[in-house]
Motif scaffolding. Sequence first.
Motif, short mmCIF file in Angstrom:
data_model
loop_
_atom_site.label_atom_id
_atom_site.label_comp_id
_atom_site.label_asym_id
_atom_site.label_seq_id
_atom_site.Cartn_x
_atom_site.Cartn_y
_atom_site.Cartn_z
N CYS A 139 -9.14 7.60 6.27
CA CYS A 139 -7.75 7.76 5.85
C CYS A 139 -7.25 6.42 5.30
O CYS A 139 -7.55 5.37 5.88
CB CYS A 139 -6.92 8.19 7.05
N LYS A 172 1.06 12.71 7.67
CA LYS A 172 2.18 11.77 7.66
C LYS A 172 2.59 11.48 6.22
O LYS A 172 3.21 10.47 5.94
CB LYS A 172 1.80 10.45 8.34
N ALA A 181 -4.22 5.22 5.23
CA ALA A 181 -3.02 4.65 5.84
C ALA A 181 -3.40 3.57 6.87
O ALA A 181 -4.59 3.31 7.11
CB ALA A 181 -2.18 5.75 6.47
N HIS A 182 -2.38 2.96 7.46
CA HIS A 182 -2.61 1.78 8.32
C HIS A 182 -1.86 1.92 9.64
O HIS A 182 -1.14 0.99 10.04
CB HIS A 182 -2.13 0.51 7.60
N TYR A 211 -2.08 2.44 15.69
CA TYR A 211 -2.70 3.11 16.84
C TYR A 211 -3.76 4.10 16.36
O TYR A 211 -4.17 4.99 17.09
CB TYR A 211 -1.64 3.91 17.63
N CYS A 212 -4.22 3.96 15.12
CA CYS A 212 -4.98 5.03 14.44
C CYS A 212 -5.98 5.75 15.35
O CYS A 212 -6.79 5.13 16.04
CB CYS A 212 -5.72 4.46 13.24
N TYR A 213 -5.91 7.08 15.28
CA TYR A 213 -6.80 7.92 16.09
C TYR A 213 -8.25 7.79 15.68
O TYR A 213 -9.15 8.16 16.42
CB TYR A 213 -6.40 9.40 15.96
N LEU A 214 -8.47 7.33 14.45
CA LEU A 214 -9.85 7.25 13.98
C LEU A 214 -10.55 5.99 14.46
O LEU A 214 -11.77 5.90 14.40
CB LEU A 214 -9.88 7.28 12.44
FE1 SF4 Z 1 -4.37 7.90 8.84
FE2 SF4 Z 1 -3.62 9.31 10.98
FE3 SF4 Z 1 -5.03 7.02 11.26
FE4 SF4 Z 1 -2.48 6.97 10.44
S1 SF4 Z 1 -3.25 7.68 12.45
S2 SF4 Z 1 -4.19 5.78 9.58
S3 SF4 Z 1 -2.35 8.80 9.17
S4 SF4 Z 1 -5.72 8.93 10.32
#
Ligand code: SF4
Length: 369
Positions: free
Chosen positions: A106, A202, A108-109, A112-115
């Motif tokens: 993804c 988002k 975005a930045h 707390y990113c789930y990835l």
């Molecule tokens: Fe992307 Fe979701 Fe991670 Fe934000 S939390 S960077 S929108 S994958």
Amino acid sequence: MTAALIDLPTAPTPTRLWMPKRVLVTRAAAEQPHTAEILRRCEAAGVEDITLLANDRLTGLRGETERETYARAKTTLAVVVAPPSALKPQPIPPSADWRIDLAKGCPAHCQYCYLAGSLSGPPVTRVYANLDAVLDGIRTHAGQGTVTSGTAERGHEGTTFELSCYTDPLGIEHVTGSLAEAVRRVGAGVYGDGVSLRFTTKFDDVADLLALDHQRRTRVRFSVNAPDLARRFDGGTAPLAGRLAALRALALAGYRVGLTIAPVMAYPGWREGYGDLLDQVTAALDGVPGLDLTTEIITHRFTPASKDVLLGWYPHTKLEMDEDARTQKRSKFGGVKYVYPRATMSEMRSWFSAELAARLPDAPLLYWT
Ligand code: SF4
């Protein structure tokens, strides 16, 4: 219902569109029909650096420093072929029956990113060019349910397929087109009538989705948070106001919609912050006819691996990741995650249950985790 028969709401102007600096296309991906659509969109978006690779290896993703590698990866779109192992839908409770990945990564930045910690290597966004094979998992798994939470509220949706496990599919849609194609096919019954899609986002560029004959077979959930938290931690995403305008537009276009309130944080003033969020949501959905809204709540948690990765990406983050303030929870595979202590969880859960029931009484809470 067809898109032609309803009065389509005006598409809100997107507030945030990702523009990749470079697009890399592997040799195998170049042979896939969907790649032409991806490249058409990239060119239309103004991407100038598009490279067709001589083989299937992505190289040149790393910079001289970790910082440079991160920046380079986050501005790169790689068009690749999903390997056979990625084509088999995986169960994904409590969100949906099965997971289907249109992409991994993804742009975005979010701090707390789930990835973080679940994808290896530089955080490049890889979109899958073999879209027919990816979506074929819907056909092969139609009729096979796995989810038990919220069954009563979502039984009418048939077998559900989650598209946003490893990406934000709307955030990259203007340069991929994969999401609209999936929504269109499921709306047209290409994979049967008893299936539906869901994804969370988002971002707010919903113009293409508004025009689709979706047949109410897709639920779009907007990932939202208390306004001050969204401002501080959701880097590179559409601001909350844009997400809520997009939520309203999709609801008016007949889509099933939802809120993914996440990651819920127990910070000083959280009641006021989340009260403000729910007020804004209520205002955004005012007067929408036939509204079908669900809610999902995910509290903030982290693992040793995700904390490590996130501190590498965002060394100055103010995100609280203090093991001493958390409770350790072990997964059935022995992994550790840090969640809020039981008393905090139960206090927040009671507050959300009461406030959601008061403000959005027709929106079932599918799960709290
Ligand atoms: Fe992307 Fe979701 Fe991670 Fe934000 S939390 S960077 S929108 S994958």
